[in-house]
Structure formats: C-alpha cells, structure tokens
Design an enzyme around this catalytic site. Sequence first.
Site, PDB file in Angstrom:
ATOM      1  N   SER A  59      54.164  17.462 -15.815  1.00  0.00           N
ATOM      2  CA  SER A  59      53.418  17.144 -14.593  1.00  0.00           C
ATOM      3  C   SER A  59      51.910  17.338 -14.681  1.00  0.00           C
ATOM      4  O   SER A  59      51.188  16.913 -13.787  1.00  0.00           O
ATOM      5  CB  SER A  59      53.958  17.965 -13.416  1.00  0.00           C
TER       6      SER A  59
ATOM      7  N   LYS B 106      46.125  21.924  -6.585  1.00  0.00           N
ATOM      8  CA  LYS B 106      47.385  21.222  -6.287  1.00  0.00           C
ATOM      9  C   LYS B 106      48.053  21.898  -5.093  1.00  0.00           C
ATOM     10  O   LYS B 106      48.084  23.132  -5.003  1.00  0.00           O
ATOM     11  CB  LYS B 106      48.297  21.264  -7.525  1.00  0.00           C
TER      12      LYS B 106
ATOM     13  N   SER C 287      53.731  15.089 -11.632  1.00  0.00           N
ATOM     14  CA  SER C 287      53.541  15.304 -10.207  1.00  0.00           C
ATOM     15  C   SER C 287      52.120  15.710  -9.819  1.00  0.00           C
ATOM     16  O   SER C 287      51.756  15.599  -8.650  1.00  0.00           O
ATOM     17  CB  SER C 287      54.500  16.379  -9.729  1.00  0.00           C
TER      18      SER C 287
END
Lengths: 477, 478
Positions: A177, A78, A153
């Site tokens: 997330s 990420k 996210s």
Amino acid sequence: MEFKDWTVASAAEAMRKGEISSVELVRALVAEKNARDGDIQAYLTFDEDGAIAAASEADSRRAAGDTSPLLGIPVAVKDLINVRGQPCTCASKILEGYVSPYDATVIARLKAAGAVCAGRVNMDEFAMGSSTENSAFKTTRNPHDLSRVPGGSSGGSAAAVAGGEAVCALGTDTGGSIRQPASFCGIVGFKPTYGRVSRYGVTAFASSLDQVGPMTKTVEDSALLAQALFGADPHDGTTALNPVPDFASALRGASLKGLRIGLPREYFVPGTAPEVTEIVKAAIGKCADAGAEIVDVSLPHTEYAMAVYYIVAPAEASANLARFDGVRYGHRSAKSDDVMSLYCRSRAEGFGQEVKRRIILGTYVLSSGYYDAYYGRAQRVRTLIRRDFDSAFGKVDFLLTPVAPTPAFKVGELQDPLSMYLNDLFTIPASLAGLPAISVPAGATAAGLPVGVQFIAPSFADAPLLACARAFEDTLA
Amino acid sequence: MKYIATIGLETHVQLKTRTKMFCSCLLRTGDEPNTNVCPVCMGYPGALPVMNRQAVKFTVMAGMALGCDIPRRSAFDRKNYFYPDMAKDYQISQNGAPLCIGGGVEIALPDGSPKFVRINHIHLEEDAAKINHYARHSGIDFNRGGTPLMEIVGEPDLSSADETIAYLEALKELLVYVGVSDCNLEEGNMRSDVNISVRPEGQSALGTKVEIKNMNTFKGIHAAIEYEVARQIDLLNHGGAVVQETRRWDGELGETQSMRGKENAHDYRYFPEPDLVPVELDEETIAEWRAEVPELPRARRARMMSEYGLPEYDAGVIAADKACADFFEKAARAAAPVPGKTVSNWFMTEVLRLVGEGGGDISSCALAPEALAELLRLLDAGTINGPTAKELLPELFEKGGMPKAIVDARGLGQVSDASALQSLVDAAVAANPKSVADFKAGKKAAAGFFVGQVMKASKGKADPKLVGRLVAETLSKL
C-alpha cells in the site's frame, strides 16, 4: 521556487537559510491544495489553523537555534493514523465524526521533530484496496492522468506528493500500500522492516503486516523521515530494540558499485505489462552499468504468497475491525433496538463492500474446523516464503523486481476483486517476510505514466536499502 | 439408582497488580465509572496492548505454589466474540501455550482423608468491563475492563458441592498467601464457571455436562451444585436426558436456568495475538520468582510445630493467615528464650482478640512483633507480672511503642522484694481482724482476700506468687 518543487531537504535548507519560513511554506501548501485538490481529491481534511500555529511554533524554535531537519516541514498523514484532535476516519463511514483523543507514536515523533501534521489524505477504506476507489468519501485521481487511479491504499498520500500539494506524506503498507501507489504516481515509497516503526495509534488492518513508511519525492527525503520515525516504542511490543541507523551517513557516497543485485525469476513472468517489463529491464541495465553485479535467484514459494496474504490479512482484519461496533464511538445505527441489531446494523451501514468481504473471509478462515486448513497452513507457508528470502540473501545484497504488473489503471477499470488483488503480486511477499522494500521511480510509459522498481533488502538492512535506492536514483539523473 | 456427580471448575482470579493487563490505567475499585480508562482499554482505533510483567509474574508464582510446570515460552491469543463489555470485541487470552501447566491442590475430605484435585493449566487474560443494568438502560464501566485475570482450569476431579467448596477454599488460601490476589468474593475477585455431569454408579463414561457460568460466592456455588446435581438425577430418573448447555444460577429463586444450548455455543476463532510477542522466561527469572513464592501454609504448619513446639491446633490457626504467621514468627524468634507456646498463647488469646475487636488486621495494627516479644521477655524474667502485661498490651496495640521503656518510665516493674511485701502483708493482716478470724475458723479462702489486699496496696505490681507464699506463711504463724 514553486511549492510543488520543494522537497523535505530543499525546504529545510531554505528555512535554515531564512529564505522561507514554515508559515510561508504552509500558506503556499494551502494555496496549492486549494488550486489543485478539486481535480486530484487527495485531501480529506486540512486543519489550517492548527497548521499555521504549528508552523509558527516551528519558526520560533528555529529562531531559538533549533536545527532539527524536519522542523516546520508539513507532512500529509494517511487518514488511519491518529492525530489528537483531528478526525481519523480510515476513509470509512463507520468512523465519520470520530475525533481522535491521542497521537500515534509516529505523530508524536514528527511533532517533537517540529513537523506540521495538519492534512489528512484519502485512502482505501481501512487500507483495503489498491486504487483508493474504496474510500467512502471520494475518489482520488492520479495527478499524471486524472482519469486514472493513484494506486492504493495510500493513494491520497501518493497523489498529494506527486500532485505538488504536499512536500511529503506518511503512508502505511500491509501488502504493498505504500509501494504500489508510489510507483503509480512516480514518487518514492519506503516500507521499513516490520518492527522498525511503531504501530501505536495506526488503525490496524493486519497487525502482523502493517508498517508505516514515508512517501516522498526523493530517497533522501524518505531517509530524513525514517530517521524521525524509526525506533523502539514502549507502546508497541512488536517494535524492535535494534539501534536506529544513521541514515545520513549511510546515504553519503552511496554507490551501486560491487553490490550484488538479485533478480528473482518468479517476478519476471508473463502477465506483466510489456512497458513495465521494459522499464524494469532498463533499470537493471543501469544498475549493471553502475557496477552492480546482477544475479539470477529463485524464491520458489512466491506463487503461494497471494493466497497466504489473503488468508492472514483478512483473518487479522476480522478481529481488528470487530471494535467498530457502534458501542463506544463511531457510527451507531439509528435503527437498532437491541444489542445484536446495534452491532449488525451499525456495521452493515458503516462498512463498505470490500471491508465486508474481507471481514467475512477472515471470519471464515478462522472458524472452527477450517483454522488448520487455512490459517494454520498459511502461517506455515509464510515461514517458507521467509526462508526463500533468507536463502536468496545468502547470495545477494538486494533484490530488484517490478512494483506492480501495470502502470496506473483507469478509475473503474478493475471491477473484479481478484484482478485488483493481483496488483499486489510483487509487493506482498516482502510484506509477509517483514522485509524492508522501496519503490523508486524508474521511468514512464509512452503515455507518460510513471513506473517504479522495487528493491527489497534483508531484515533491518533499511539504511543500506535506502543507500542502494539513492544510488539507483542517481543513475536516472 | 445411585448416581455419581463429576464436577470441574474454571476459576477466574483477578490479580492485584497496580495497573491493568495491557495499559497503565490504575486498578481501583469505587472510582467514578469510566475514569480509569485510556485508548487501549477502551479499544480505540490504533491502540495496542503492552504486557504487564507483574501480571505474568503473579500468574507464574501462583502456578509455582500450585505445583504447575512453568514452560519457558508462553503466548497470547485472541478470543473473538461480540459483547458490549469487551472493548475490542475480542479478548486477549491464552489458548495454545498457557503460562502454567499441570499442578493441583490437596483438600481434606469429610472423613479427614486427603484428596488431590488436579489442575489442567493456568492462563492469563484480561477481564471484561462491568455492565450495570438500570430500569430503562444499561451502562458499561470500563474501569474494570483490562484487569489481569488468571484462569485456573481444574480437572473434573470433584464429586460434591462440599468438595468443590473445599477446593475453592484451598485455592483461595493459597493465592492470598502467595499475595497475588485478594480473592475478595464480594468484589468479584474470584469467579467460577462450574461444569457438572452425573452418571449412574458403575458406568465409566461421563454423563452430559452442563456449565453454570460466572458465580461469585461459595454459598451460591454450593447451592447451585446441589440443585443442578439433583436436577440432572431427577431428569435421568424420569427417563429424560441432560442437554449440553450453559446455565445460570438464580440465587433468589434458588434454581439454575438455561442460557444457551450447544448449538448456540460461541466459535471463538482463536488465533495468535499478533500485537504481543510471546513471553520468554529464562532460568534466572524463573528462579528469582520461585524464591519469592512464600512457604505455603501446609509446610509452614509443620515447620512451626517442630521449630516452636506448637501444638497442631495453634500452628494451624496461625499458619492459615500469612500476615499472622509472619507476625508470630517474628515475635517468637525475638522472644527467645520464652517458649514458642507461651508466645502462641498470648498471640492467639490476647493479640487476635484485639485484632478482632478492632475490626482491622494484624498487619495494620501498631503493635510490633518485637514489642510483643519484649513484653513476654519482661514477664518471663519476672520484671513485670501477668496483670501488668495484660494491661500494657492494648496500649501497645493501639499506640505502638516498646514495653520496656513504658515499664521503666512508669515504674511498673514488679515488686519482688520479700521484706517490702512482708510489711504490706503484715499491714493487711493487722487491718482485717475479721478475715483473720475467718481463716482461723477454717475458711481457707480468706487467704485469697489477703493476697488481693496486698496486690491492691502494691498497685498491682507485686509478684503474685511471692505474695501468696508470704500470706500463707504469715497466716500459718498466727
């Protein structure tokens, strides 16, 4: 085997047997990414040369007798986790062009284990969002339906894994997330107990909530990654000193038999999509069939979790994001002529709408005269939420809940920030309490959209949680 | 109308730890700018602070020396404000639960009477980077950023510039003594924010206060207070009102200037630092640290007077500096049975003179306390005489070594053999008939001449007292 079918465990096994090399695995990944990512848009950058170099080093290590389980396994990262020499934009214009000078502890550990960290995947800007639509650079699509979001996210992580262009990925979870995109994309997403995984080198959104975790195709893969990620870190004073569990032995012979699984009544309320409710009910049935005892429990302060979260997280974020000021790195406005305008313009140009909204919200709740009414009270309610869980775990081993009220929604469908926030209704409480929680695929809607269920465990029961999730996985097979 | 000034200080003291407050970067002055930096002290994305335990210990030890309470639990907070010298745009500080609470320090008023100045609390935080301004641009040096900074928040118990300086000197003496800071004012080790208000005599409510920020030198602080008190009194005397504001001291112009008013005061939006767990101190640690706080100057002065029989003046001079006092005490103990006062005479006149001439300090010279003690024992036993001891001392100071070995090797031992000395006396008398005549003519001072001659003939080694007696006897018999 096709690249999309490799799991961490199966790829490691194949490499051990000499059926495939890490370099071949990485080449296959690149080919798959090139073929699919035009549609899915999960990757922000991929360091191909670095990946091949790391893979061939892993192959040499293997030849020299190294048998580390992650040796030569590519891990998508990420874009808020620092990898030395790679960009780390947090999907924000304010960090466009920034190259990280250091490795996050999780990256250092993965590299030491021989994993290949070369691909950086999309996310909501600074992890603020539930759809990955808040990325400043691209909109990632759900591989199961390209008109839909992958969740957020950690949407890039989920989409890359589900879309068959990554073997596994790292995500971060602040209020859901990891778990919500895992549910939307039909993969496993594991948020460990707060303090189990170092946050050093993980760009902070809300420090008291952020936690790195694996996003994988199977529970076993999550366990393999967790084994490498877990442990105290001298660079992060909030990491726990508890010994790291042996996940492999915890997962061996995992069974639901005799487990007491609690259903918190506050999580089974109108407002959840009927198809989601159905799939979750079916999952409960499977647990019962496998010998689990299903118990009704109550977490009475659940209704305040959303409010508490949207005070605590923005408050911490307002301070965490202050450093992006155009002075030392990142975007600096060309139009500034003094220090104040340098700050104002650089931040106005660099941050997106949602990030600005939360900075303003967080600044407000911490302001003189408002602190007690908002932040102070939110912290007290957070303690009550934690106690709810403590008392529930006096009666049950795990909690089972929906992950999100709906399956993946359409890109652009949720315009109102509040309805977007509601996506995290069921994931936020465990975050506030610092508890380990996992999203495991449980089925799909008629339209073929995946739906996961969430298991929540007591603090530091990470290994039993994965064992429970693994046993649940078996009931679906 | 007569006015009373009320003054309170917030004093920031840089601790002399090896590394920074929240990272392992070295603290070293004089290095190239931005060379002792890392992602943590540069506020890079993802960097996290890690507590420097030594800084906590130093702050707690300072608190112990100042008589503060040491709570078992203390916590850190974020103080939010944007400024280019603050890498994260928030400062990690302590707002709600500081490391030390209460305490104070005694100062002497001009009339000699004591006054106790209270301390509200002491907290620990990180220092900002240093901004250097040039003709057309400014530069930020993050080498200083993250230096452990202890803030001593005093109560407004002071009423004049003199008292303020006495308070700061007392703090400085104590902190240097405890060994937690060098308190080097030129290097900004000790910087104070000074709050000043005035009120008419007889009025109990305090006047509106003005804060003068960030002052280094005692001279500047003294001048700023004198100026500011006069400015406020002048304002009130002319029907004006003091505005609550922050001012700065312009040393060149010799005046305070407005920086920002109350309406532009910062809202620091303090909240608990989520990246650091609270500091928990157990009884054992506190006891261990307390044992490391040295005996403080006041107590030491009193003990040195009774233990070594020193006069108050000597004890005061020696106890004021920890290294000096440590040196003296080692020497005095090793010198027994030589009286402490003898050691103090030699230490204060001879040793400290050499230290002063050398420009260094007592701890860096080659002279060992044991060497001084041995020298004084040799002198006391009559093995060497005073002039020899005075000659040997600079050598020991420069090169070290033990005096007895040198005395033996060079045969510097005092000649106390009366018959040997008598022959030197006789020789001197025989060789100087004119001086003998002078003596007989009543010039008693001529005796000194003969003593000098004998000392010279003995190469300085003769026992001067014995020589004096022999000369007197010999001359009287002529």
